[in-house]
Design a protein around this motif. Structure first.
Motif, PDB file in Angstrom:
ATOM      1  N   PHE A 109       0.570  -0.968   0.167  1.00  0.00           N
ATOM      2  CA  PHE A 109       0.238  -0.022   0.203  1.00  0.00           C
ATOM      3  C   PHE A 109       0.622   1.317  -0.220  1.00  0.00           C
ATOM      4  CE2 PHE A 109      -2.941   3.397   1.480  1.00  0.00           C
ATOM      5  CZ  PHE A 109      -3.596   3.080   0.859  1.00  0.00           C
ATOM      6  N   GLY A 110       2.177   0.951   0.062  1.00  0.00           N
ATOM      7  CA  GLY A 110       2.813   1.766   0.380  1.00  0.00           C
ATOM      8  C   GLY A 110       3.265   2.310  -0.910  1.00  0.00           C
ATOM      9  N   THR A 111       2.953   2.338  -1.993  1.00  0.00           N
ATOM     10  CA  THR A 111       3.289   2.479  -3.485  1.00  0.00           C
ATOM     11  C   THR A 111       2.562   4.113  -3.438  1.00  0.00           C
ATOM     12  OG1 THR A 111       3.660   0.037  -4.577  1.00  0.00           O
ATOM     13  CG2 THR A 111       2.678   1.546  -5.557  1.00  0.00           C
ATOM     14  N   VAL A 112       0.639   4.095  -3.153  1.00  0.00           N
ATOM     15  CA  VAL A 112       0.375   4.991  -3.409  1.00  0.00           C
ATOM     16  C   VAL A 112       1.078   6.285  -2.427  1.00  0.00           C
ATOM     17  CG1 VAL A 112      -0.987   4.914  -0.567  1.00  0.00           C
ATOM     18  CG2 VAL A 112      -2.063   6.154  -3.020  1.00  0.00           C
ATOM     19  N   TYR A 113       2.074   6.406  -1.555  1.00  0.00           N
ATOM     20  CA  TYR A 113       2.175   7.635  -0.546  1.00  0.00           C
ATOM     21  C   TYR A 113       3.937   7.760  -1.742  1.00  0.00           C
ATOM     22  CZ  TYR A 113       0.255   5.771   2.958  1.00  0.00           C
ATOM     23  OH  TYR A 113      -0.650   5.761   4.237  1.00  0.00           O
ATOM     24  N   LEU A 114       4.067   6.764  -2.548  1.00  0.00           N
ATOM     25  CA  LEU A 114       5.586   6.500  -3.440  1.00  0.00           C
ATOM     26  C   LEU A 114       4.477   7.859  -5.205  1.00  0.00           C
ATOM     27  CD1 LEU A 114       8.457   6.812  -4.504  1.00  0.00           C
ATOM     28  CD2 LEU A 114       7.760   4.875  -5.130  1.00  0.00           C
ATOM     29  N   GLY A 115       3.867   6.620  -5.433  1.00  0.00           N
ATOM     30  CA  GLY A 115       3.141   8.232  -6.634  1.00  0.00           C
ATOM     31  C   GLY A 115       2.355   9.222  -5.820  1.00  0.00           C
ATOM     32  N   LEU A 116       2.046   9.585  -4.792  1.00  0.00           N
ATOM     33  CA  LEU A 116       0.806  11.111  -4.543  1.00  0.00           C
ATOM     34  C   LEU A 116       2.422  12.453  -4.542  1.00  0.00           C
ATOM     35  CD1 LEU A 116      -1.887  10.174  -1.930  1.00  0.00           C
ATOM     36  CD2 LEU A 116      -1.650  11.044  -5.366  1.00  0.00           C
TER      37      LEU A 116
ATOM     38  N   LEU B 228       5.254  11.291  -6.184  1.00  0.00           N
ATOM     39  CA  LEU B 228       6.394  11.765  -7.105  1.00  0.00           C
ATOM     40  C   LEU B 228       5.173  13.268  -8.133  1.00  0.00           C
ATOM     41  CD1 LEU B 228       7.629   9.142  -7.754  1.00  0.00           C
ATOM     42  CD2 LEU B 228       8.729  10.676  -7.336  1.00  0.00           C
ATOM     43  N   MET B 229       4.209  12.731  -7.569  1.00  0.00           N
ATOM     44  CA  MET B 229       3.317  13.958  -8.270  1.00  0.00           C
ATOM     45  C   MET B 229       3.235  15.000  -7.853  1.00  0.00           C
ATOM     46  SD  MET B 229      -0.295  11.501  -9.222  1.00  0.00           S
ATOM     47  CE  MET B 229      -0.591  13.025 -10.372  1.00  0.00           C
ATOM     48  N   ALA B 230       3.065  15.499  -6.286  1.00  0.00           N
ATOM     49  CA  ALA B 230       3.545  16.070  -6.620  1.00  0.00           C
ATOM     50  C   ALA B 230       4.881  17.450  -6.076  1.00  0.00           C
ATOM     51  CB  ALA B 230       3.384  16.103  -4.467  1.00  0.00           C
ATOM     52  N   VAL B 231       5.774  16.755  -6.535  1.00  0.00           N
ATOM     53  CA  VAL B 231       6.916  16.958  -6.846  1.00  0.00           C
ATOM     54  C   VAL B 231       6.909  17.323  -8.324  1.00  0.00           C
ATOM     55  CG1 VAL B 231       8.958  15.932  -7.593  1.00  0.00           C
ATOM     56  CG2 VAL B 231       8.515  15.491  -5.190  1.00  0.00           C
ATOM     57  N   SER B 232       6.522  16.981  -9.099  1.00  0.00           N
ATOM     58  CA  SER B 232       6.057  17.115  -9.999  1.00  0.00           C
ATOM     59  C   SER B 232       5.080  18.711 -10.267  1.00  0.00           C
ATOM     60  CB  SER B 232       5.096  16.118 -11.178  1.00  0.00           C
ATOM     61  OG  SER B 232       4.704  16.474 -12.739  1.00  0.00           O
ATOM     62  N   ASN B 233       4.682  18.663  -9.473  1.00  0.00           N
ATOM     63  CA  ASN B 233       3.870  19.602  -9.514  1.00  0.00           C
ATOM     64  C   ASN B 233       4.273  20.517  -9.028  1.00  0.00           C
ATOM     65  OD1 ASN B 233       0.424  19.656  -9.640  1.00  0.00           O
ATOM     66  ND2 ASN B 233       1.241  17.505  -9.104  1.00  0.00           N
ATOM     67  N   PHE B 234       5.498  20.695  -8.437  1.00  0.00           N
ATOM     68  CA  PHE B 234       6.278  22.130  -7.575  1.00  0.00           C
ATOM     69  C   PHE B 234       6.921  22.956  -9.032  1.00  0.00           C
ATOM     70  CE2 PHE B 234       4.937  19.804  -3.366  1.00  0.00           C
ATOM     71  CZ  PHE B 234       4.502  21.006  -3.248  1.00  0.00           C
ATOM     72  N   LEU B 235       7.710  21.318  -9.156  1.00  0.00           N
ATOM     73  CA  LEU B 235       8.564  21.634 -10.675  1.00  0.00           C
ATOM     74  C   LEU B 235       8.108  22.676 -11.522  1.00  0.00           C
ATOM     75  CD1 LEU B 235      10.387  18.309 -10.914  1.00  0.00           C
ATOM     76  CD2 LEU B 235      11.503  20.570  -9.977  1.00  0.00           C
TER      77      LEU B 235
ATOM     78  N   LEU C 274       6.867  18.042 -16.309  1.00  0.00           N
ATOM     79  CA  LEU C 274       5.795  17.824 -17.248  1.00  0.00           C
ATOM     80  C   LEU C 274       6.150  16.076 -17.294  1.00  0.00           C
ATOM     81  CD1 LEU C 274       4.060  18.264 -19.171  1.00  0.00           C
ATOM     82  CD2 LEU C 274       5.161  17.998 -21.137  1.00  0.00           C
ATOM     83  N   LEU C 275       7.356  15.885 -17.781  1.00  0.00           N
ATOM     84  CA  LEU C 275       7.938  14.453 -17.882  1.00  0.00           C
ATOM     85  C   LEU C 275       8.134  13.204 -16.013  1.00  0.00           C
ATOM     86  CD1 LEU C 275      10.989  14.998 -19.964  1.00  0.00           C
ATOM     87  CD2 LEU C 275       8.764  14.704 -20.621  1.00  0.00           C
ATOM     88  N   LEU C 276       7.839  14.104 -15.682  1.00  0.00           N
ATOM     89  CA  LEU C 276       8.052  13.027 -13.979  1.00  0.00           C
ATOM     90  C   LEU C 276       6.422  12.874 -14.000  1.00  0.00           C
ATOM     91  CD1 LEU C 276       9.223  11.791 -11.229  1.00  0.00           C
ATOM     92  CD2 LEU C 276       8.917  14.812 -10.434  1.00  0.00           C
ATOM     93  N   ILE C 277       5.499  13.771 -14.363  1.00  0.00           N
ATOM     94  CA  ILE C 277       4.050  13.230 -13.712  1.00  0.00           C
ATOM     95  C   ILE C 277       3.110  11.613 -14.539  1.00  0.00           C
ATOM     96  CG2 ILE C 277       2.374  14.907 -15.866  1.00  0.00           C
ATOM     97  CD1 ILE C 277       1.017  16.080 -13.011  1.00  0.00           C
ATOM     98  N   GLY C 278       3.809  11.361 -15.579  1.00  0.00           N
ATOM     99  CA  GLY C 278       2.669  10.502 -16.111  1.00  0.00           C
ATOM    100  C   GLY C 278       3.380   9.398 -15.458  1.00  0.00           C
ATOM    101  N   PHE C 279       5.057   8.394 -14.638  1.00  0.00           N
ATOM    102  CA  PHE C 279       5.066   8.135 -14.156  1.00  0.00           C
ATOM    103  C   PHE C 279       4.396   7.577 -12.780  1.00  0.00           C
ATOM    104  CE2 PHE C 279       7.894   5.817 -11.085  1.00  0.00           C
ATOM    105  CZ  PHE C 279       8.241   4.297 -11.550  1.00  0.00           C
ATOM    106  N   PRO C 280       4.184   8.126 -11.854  1.00  0.00           N
ATOM    107  CA  PRO C 280       3.198   8.488 -10.485  1.00  0.00           C
ATOM    108  C   PRO C 280       1.932   8.068 -11.345  1.00  0.00           C
ATOM    109  CG  PRO C 280       4.012  10.211 -10.786  1.00  0.00           C
ATOM    110  CD  PRO C 280       4.407   9.667 -12.000  1.00  0.00           C
ATOM    111  N   LEU C 281       1.440   8.379 -12.086  1.00  0.00           N
ATOM    112  CA  LEU C 281      -0.332   8.550 -12.653  1.00  0.00           C
ATOM    113  C   LEU C 281      -0.379   7.144 -11.765  1.00  0.00           C
ATOM    114  CD1 LEU C 281      -2.780  10.053 -12.396  1.00  0.00           C
ATOM    115  CD2 LEU C 281      -2.184   9.462 -14.883  1.00  0.00           C
ATOM    116  N   GLN C 282       0.203   6.393 -13.388  1.00  0.00           N
ATOM    117  CA  GLN C 282      -0.252   5.108 -13.439  1.00  0.00           C
ATOM    118  C   GLN C 282       0.814   4.419 -12.061  1.00  0.00           C
ATOM    119  OE1 GLN C 282      -1.257   3.943 -15.939  1.00  0.00           O
ATOM    120  NE2 GLN C 282      -1.496   5.752 -17.072  1.00  0.00           N
TER     121      GLN C 282
END
Length: 407
Positions: free
Chosen positions: A283-290, A292-299, A314-322
């Motif tokens: 379940f820790g996958t959800v924390y990793l994903g969220l 990385l998505m947050a980092v992508s938004n801040f960048l 831009l390029l970072l956000i797709g990976f954690p979404l999946q």
């Protein structure tokens, strides 16, 4: 009759999925559309997301229409692809009316919705066991490849001949239509479908009778909201990137489609590695994903005039979404009875599509709340709020699951 196991026939089955995600192919042309049609940023973004609204409606209507008019899966797919080709090409014919273009985009989505589920069900009917699993995996990959290719080609056409030419990519629908029509067998396999449906109904009844889960958990509705917010962020970044790129590079810049195509590579990698990451982190996958998505938004927000940082975001956000979106579907079997699984799955899919459709308005509202214009560097303003929101969601999930575990 064509051999269903030949590579050409398999490619014909997959070709219709190649066009399913082409609605977003014209995103790189949004700055030019905005200027040419003299519309707001939000109105231009709706040209990319409006098809999602029609998809939601016609995914539900499609089986009913098919039943009422006694249309086979193959014919329904061909009708849908034809609508995609015709409506997709409307803006190509030197049309400068925003309502007409918006209407054509709405009908484009109707075409997608008519054959979305049939593109999957035909594979399930015609293929069995390992071949079926392989074909379904290839079908998902065909969507990603199709979106990347149409984005790239639309950007190339934009560079060469202007925004009208970008819509020429929908002519590919007619190539797909001919290929699919000639190679996919006409036999509807009605007896096999009827027998399969009967078996599935019996299995569902048996599962329901022995199911430990008797009612749908309220958590399902939170997951629908979660899916909605994830796609608001993802599609919003896709929509706003071309405008920010033009703001940094100049009005003549038309290379945004190249980076939007590369963005999909990250999403594909996320899907490929989800299984192994989930196996290790659970379940820790959800924390990793969220995270990385947050980092992508801040960048994306703090990039300012730095184009490289903007692209990395831009390029970072797709990976954690999946990493996060498959987890949502993995949680559903434990949150609702077997009989209600199709319903709750559809609810989550509607959440994703609603998020895509309303993304422009939510981004605009966020701009107003922050007192930022929907132009220039103000286009990046919502992503600070989105990034903070993702971290808040991660914290809520963490404390809620921790509290539940201590009970």
């Amino acid at each position: 009759m064509q051999n269903k196991n030949s590579m050409m026939t398999k490619l014909a089955f997959l070709s219709v999925s190649f066009m399913l995600t082409s609605a977003y192919a014209v995103q790189s042309a949004l700055p030019q559309l905005k200027a040419s049609l003299n519309v707001t940023q939000t109105q231009s973004e709706y040209l990319a997301t409006t098809p999602s609204f029609a998809v939601m409606i016609f995914v539900v209507l499609s089986p009913l229409l098919q039943q009422w008019f006694k249309i086979s899966d193959k014919k329904m797919i061909m009708i849908g692809v034809t609508i995609v080709g015709v409506m997709g090409l409307v803006p190509f014919f030197n049309i400068h009316s925003y309502p007409i273009i918006l209407g054509s985009r709405l009908l484009l989505g109707a075409g997608y919705g008519l054959y979305n589920s049939q593109a999957i069900s035909m594979i399930s009917v015609w293929y069995e066991d390992e071949t079926r699993a392989q074909m379904l995996g290839w079908r998902a990959a065909a969507e990603q490849i199709g979106q990347a290719f149409t984005l790239f080609l639309a950007g190339l056409l934009l560079t060469m001949s202007g925004w009208h030419a970008s819509f020429l990519i929908y002519a590919l629908a007619f190539v797909v239509l001919i290929f699919f029509g000639l190679r996919v067998p006409d036999d509807a396999k009605a007896e096999k479908v009827e027998e399969q449906v009967k078996e599935e109904v019996e299995e569902t009844v048996d599962d329901f009778d022995t199911d430990d889960i008797k009612k749908t958990s309220p958590t399902v509705y939170l997951l629908v909201l979660f899916a909605f917010l994830l796609v608001v962020d993802y599609v919003g970044m896709e929509n706003r990137f071309p405008g920010l790129a033009v703001n940094i590079k100049g009005a003549q810049y038309t290379g945004a489609s190249n980076f939007l195509s590369l963005m999909l590579i990250g999403a594909t990698l996320g899907g490929l590695f989800y299984g192994s990451i989930q196996k290790r982190l659970g379940f820790g996958t959800v924390y990793l994903g969220l995270g990385l998505m947050a980092v992508s938004n801040f960048l994306f927000y703090f990039a300012g005039s730095n184009f490289v940082v903007l692209v990395i975001g831009l390029l970072l956000i797709g990976f954690p979404l999946q990493l996060v979106s498959p987890l949502i579907f993995n949680l559903l079997p434990n949150l609702a009875p077997a009989k209600r699984q199709p319903l709750v799955t559809s609810m989550v899919l509607i959440g994703f599509n609603f998020g895509a459709f309303f993304s422009p308005s939510i981004a605009e509202w966020t701009n107003h709340l922050m007192g930022q214009p929907t132009s220039g560097y103000g286009l990046a303003a919502p992503f600070l709020v989105y990034g903070i929101g993702l971290l808040v969601i991660a914290a809520i999930i963490f404390f809620a699951t921790r509290r539940q575990a201590t009970k």
